[in-house]
Design a protein around this motif. Structure first.
Motif, mmCIF file in Angstrom:
data_model
loop_
_atom_site.group_PDB
_atom_site.id
_atom_site.type_symbol
_atom_site.label_atom_id
_atom_site.label_comp_id
_atom_site.label_asym_id
_atom_site.label_seq_id
_atom_site.Cartn_x
_atom_site.Cartn_y
_atom_site.Cartn_z
ATOM 1 N N ALA A 88 0.736 -0.995 0.115
ATOM 2 C CA ALA A 88 0.321 -0.147 -0.205
ATOM 3 C C ALA A 88 0.852 1.598 -0.123
ATOM 4 N N ALA A 89 2.002 1.608 0.819
ATOM 5 C CA ALA A 89 2.586 2.854 1.222
ATOM 6 C C ALA A 89 3.843 2.508 -0.618
ATOM 7 N N GLY A 90 3.259 3.925 -0.950
ATOM 8 C CA GLY A 90 4.723 4.196 -2.296
ATOM 9 C C GLY A 90 4.920 5.359 -1.662
ATOM 10 N N PHE A 91 5.959 5.653 -2.756
ATOM 11 C CA PHE A 91 6.037 6.672 -3.265
ATOM 12 C C PHE A 91 5.337 7.320 -4.150
ATOM 13 N N ASN A 92 4.358 8.653 -4.705
ATOM 14 C CA ASN A 92 4.153 9.504 -5.750
ATOM 15 C C ASN A 92 3.972 10.303 -6.052
ATOM 16 N N LEU A 93 3.985 10.443 -7.124
ATOM 17 C CA LEU A 93 4.221 12.572 -7.474
ATOM 18 C C LEU A 93 3.596 12.374 -8.582
ATOM 19 N N GLU A 94 2.281 13.522 -8.620
ATOM 20 C CA GLU A 94 1.504 13.195 -9.521
ATOM 21 C C GLU A 94 1.522 14.635 -10.186
ATOM 22 N N PHE A 95 1.319 14.103 -11.256
ATOM 23 C CA PHE A 95 1.134 15.372 -12.624
ATOM 24 C C PHE A 95 0.112 16.337 -13.150
ATOM 25 N N LEU A 96 -0.571 17.059 -12.982
ATOM 26 C CA LEU A 96 -1.425 17.918 -13.704
ATOM 27 C C LEU A 96 -2.093 17.996 -15.174
ATOM 28 N N PRO A 97 -3.117 16.686 -15.346
ATOM 29 C CA PRO A 97 -4.122 16.355 -16.584
ATOM 30 C C PRO A 97 -3.810 17.881 -17.589
ATOM 31 N N ALA A 98 -4.420 18.636 -17.356
ATOM 32 C CA ALA A 98 -4.730 19.607 -18.026
ATOM 33 C C ALA A 98 -2.863 20.011 -19.651
#
Length: 857
Positions: A144-154
């Motif tokens: 369950a634990a992980g490193f995330n980085l989120e990128f803006l869809p637009a």
């Protein structure tokens, strides 16, 4: 183009893309504590997750890529695609090692006694992001634990990606696969709430990745958005929008089980275009200007740019030609936050017409100069935005139905000792005659949806009603463009009904406030749905509940046709607040005046409630130590009675109220008028506006004594003009500052009307000009559908459609610490930038009319 030329063009683009990466300089930590090089900023927990709203998409490791924030949320997270109310880590520590170009953070999930450490180090043309564990993952977090980085869809729509060399297209609409898991496997959300309505099946949705690999390249065809991520650990690309429309594209690697030390390493390389310099932003009013007003464009410049010596004004003729009418000097103002600023004064251009500004090779869109430009700027707000927000009504506009009649089942008493969401809480008692979850009769009437969600917020209602009464009394606003029928609960936009819309809106808000006072006994903090899966509802408000009163004798989702066993009815949070009762009493006293002769029964009930609330609030404040008020609410209550007694005096002419006002106003005005963050200036306005409104009732000696406080107020304005190039209170909090700017401009309006020799009318115009486009980051109008270029998206109940509701004013500029002001117009889901509120929109209508009044003078 033939195949050979196509190949040459492709190779040229490929060489350009490679060369920009090859020769870019390394990242270094700057004085502000984040990684920087020309075109690239990497922020590492300069902004933390918010404990109240959890994941606002403004925290963690973030990427500002060629002047645009395109990535956020870099942290250890517990879901593939975290939602708004999923658990967020608490920042334990953050250290910046400028000498070695390293930023270290430690994060903690208290719920699992789980800490992780992240080290971000400048490396080659990017950064290494490494995760360290002192103890192995808790068993519950394995997988369950992980490193995330989120990128803006637009930023990535209509672009491609590579994963281990295999190409893909970023989906415009979420279309990835999902699976169902038993609820026992789900990581709990905030306070036991759930964002998923599983219809009693005890299951939840898990999205599959779009693809996985060890090298991910985002937007290889676009040098401005190209990002490469490499790891020895598999990386998965997810689409967070399968669970929530406000989700982002997420790059994620799971943390391994039974390991400590350095358990994960990524190399993140955002491309930097060689020599990139952000284009100047020429700020000006998209609505335009009246001939005689001051006209100053503010030019926002990259620190690697230099201000030009001059700019020009061109007039557009009726045959479509551009004629230069002015060459003017550009004066450098200096640095504010991360950019440099210059000003271009073109006040001498006064002839009515259509114009544009040319600065270097940049030409702005056109805008008018005309005496009548402010006459109708508030019409969409009153004609469209407010009708759409009307609760307990069906709202129609031409061929469109905005929503059916909602909340026929309104409302239940909130349970005691309950911590809710969105700041709502119920204390150890109800402070009413109702038991927890008992139905409160007579509440399904009147009111407005507060903002982009569908709760009733009493404080906001007070603000709207007070401002609408001021509009009625100060400017005689009698516009009629809306059909409002309280008997049939039907609203039709753009359909006159022979009644002033302002009076009808005052009536609509007052109906709900009086219902609170008469049926509950006092005004309440607010009325809101009980479940998170309702709270994030988008679209037609009438479908947020089943519109049937709750019946505990029925099973969930069972109905007898007149009631329902589904616990979806809104809850009233009923703890008393002396501040709220003073504020409500003031609004009801004012409403009683406006409604007299229009709805005499409601006017009389309003005044009766106002008089009673004043007495009860006075008594509660005497026993403040025993009050259930939060400490800050008790602080706000001090002096909150000033406007109450003034409004009661104006309505009743009872001298005791005026005597009380005069006895207390001077102490209230003694607080400082301004400081660095402008907070005191706002609170000074809270006392100053009633003080100015009282002038007609207290005579010349009172006005002369008040003059000294206006001088101090003007000094705070002068001080503010030194702090930023706009000379206005730009917010540095987690909510954009449009409201504060409008509020200060309204204060300046009242001050100018009483003391025109001290406060210039330009202070009033400047506030509206800022809202209309003369502001940082961009030059769009912050009022939807008002001005040549205005907001294209906003955080309304239609935000999933990437559109707006005409006339709403957005919060505006959100500060991403330490120095990045932002207002995205391609992503509506950031409420701190884009959520329209009823209070702010009512104040905007008042300010627009105030400016038009000054023009008429």
């Amino acid at each position: 183009m033939d195949r050979k030329l196509e190949m040459i063009a492709f190779l040229a683009i490929l060489f350009f893309s490679c060369s920009t990466r090859l020769f870019s300089q390394p990242l270094k930590i700057n004085d502000q504590g984040y990684f920087e090089k020309q075109g690239i900023n990497v922020l590492v927990f300069s902004n933390n997750y918010n404990g109240m709203f959890f994941d606002e998409k403004t925290a963690g490791i973030e990427l500002i890529h060629h002047g645009v924030r395109t990535a956020t949320g870099g942290a250890v997270r517990l879901q593939n695609t975290p939602e708004q109310w999923d658990l967020v880590p608490e920042l334990v520590s953050r250290t910046v090692d400028r000498e070695n170009n390293i930023i270290n953070v430690e994060l903690r999930y208290e719920e699992f006694d789980f800490n992780s450490k992240i080290r971000v180090t400048a490396k080659d043309r990017g950064v290494e992001i490494a995760v360290f564990l002192d103890k192995p993952l808790p068993e519950k977090l394995e997988g369950a634990a992980g490193f995330n980085l989120e990128f803006l869809p637009a930023s990535y729509f209509e672009k491609n990606y590579f994963v281990d060399g295999n190409p893909g297209i970023f989906p415009r609409y979420p279309a990835g696969q999902t699976k169902i898991e038993p609820k026992s496997e789900k990581i709990p959300q905030f306070a036991g709430h759930t964002t998923f309505e599983d219809r009693g099946r005890d299951e939840f949705i898990v999205p599959f990745p779009l693809t996985s690999g060890k090298t991910v390249v985002l937007a290889p065809e676009d040098p401005a958005n190209y990002v490469k991520i490499q790891s020895d650990t598999p990386i998965s690309l997810f689409d967070g929008r399968n669970l929530a429309q406000n989700g982002w594209f997420i790059v994620r690697s799971l943390l391994p089980a039974n390991k400590t030390g350095k358990v994960l390493s990524w190399y993140l390389e955002p491309n930097a275009i060689a020599g990139w310099v952000r284009k100047p932003v020429v700020g000006f009013s998209q609505v335009g200007y009246v001939p005689e007003q001051q006209k100053v464009a503010v030019i926002e410049l990259d620190t690697n740019d230099s201000a030009l010596e001059s700019a020009s004004i061109y007039r557009v003729t009726e045959d479509g030609k551009y004629q230069k009418v002015l060459d003017g000097k550009v004066t450098l103002w200096g640095q504010y936050l991360r950019y440099n600023y210059a000003k271009f004064d073109f006040s001498e251009v006064k002839d009515p017409g259509i114009y544009c500004i040319r600065y270097g090779d940049q030409q702005t869109n056109t805008f008018p100069i005309d005496p009548g430009i402010y006459q109708d700027v508030w019409h969409p707000t009153l004609d469209v935005w407010f009708p759409v927000q009307m609760d307990h009504m069906q709202v129609n506009e031409a061929y469109r139905t905005w929503h059916g009649e909602p909340y026929k089942d309104d409302c239940l008493q909130a349970p005691v000792n309950h911590e809710h969401f969105d700041g709502y809480r119920q204390g150890p008692t109800t402070e009413t005659k109702y038991k927890p979850l008992e139905r409160i009769p007579g509440m399904a009437v009147g009111g407005w949806f507060d903002a982009g969600d569908f709760d009733i917020q009493t404080g906001s209602h007070n603000s709207v009603i007070s401002n609408f009464v001021d509009l009625w009394e100060e400017f005689k606003v009698d516009r009629d463009e809306t059909y409002i029928d309280q008997k049939t609960r039907y609203v039709d936009i753009h359909r006159p009904d022979g009644k002033p819309d302002i009076l009808q809106q005052i009536e609509h808000g007052t109906l709900n406030l009086v219902a609170q006072c008469e049926n509950i006994g006092h005004p309440v903090r607010g009325i809101i749905v009980p479940n998170l899966h309702q709270y994030h509802h988008l679209g037609d408000a009438s479908t947020e509940t089943d519109n049937l009163p709750y019946n505990p004798n029925l099973k969930p989702y069972e109905t007898d046709g007149v009631s329902s066993g589904t616990l979806d009815d809104r809850w009233a949070f009923t703890n008393r607040s002396s501040f709220l009762e003073y504020q409500t009493a003031a609004s009801l006293a004012a409403a009683a005046r406006a409604l007299k002769g229009y709805n005499d029964d409601l006017a009389a009930r309003s005044l009766a409630s106002a008089t009673r609330l004043l007495e009860e609030a006075d008594e509660a404040l005497k026993n403040a130590a025993d009050s259930s008020d939060e400490p800050w609410m008790r602080m706000m209550a001090r002096g909150a009675d000033l406007n109450t007694v003034l409004q009661l005096y104006i309505t009743t002419k009872e001298k005791k109220h005026l005597d009380r006002f005069e006895a207390k106003i001077w102490d209230a005005l003694e607080q400082p008028a301004g400081n660095r963050d402008f907070g005191q200036m706002f609170f000074a306005g809270r006392s100053l506006v009633p003080a100015l409104k009282a002038i007609p009732y207290l005579g010349d000696a009172y006005k002369e004594k008040l003059k000294g406080y206006i001088v101090k107020y003007n000094e705070s304005i002068v001080e503010m003009e030194k702090s930023n190039p706009y000379g206005l209170p730009i917010s540095r909090s987690g909510w954009g500052g449009s409201g504060m700017i409008v509020n200060v401009a309204i204060t300046s309006y009242y001050a100018h009307e009483a003391f025109p020799d001290i406060i210039s009318k330009d202070e009033v115009f400047n506030g509206l000009n800022f809202i209309f486009g003369c502001h940082p980051y961009s030059n769009i109008s912050f009022v939807n559908a008002v001005g040549t270029r205005s907001k294209k998206v906003a955080y309304g109940n239609n935000r999933a459609d990437f559109t707006t509701i005409a006339g709403g004013i957005v919060p505006g500029l959100l500060l991403l610490k330490p120095d990045f002001l932002e207002n995205k117009d391609d992503w509506p889901f950031l409420w701190g930038e884009n959520e329209v509120t009823i209070g702010g929109s009512a104040e905007y209508i008042f300010l627009s009319n105030a400016v038009q009044h000054l023009v008429s003078e």
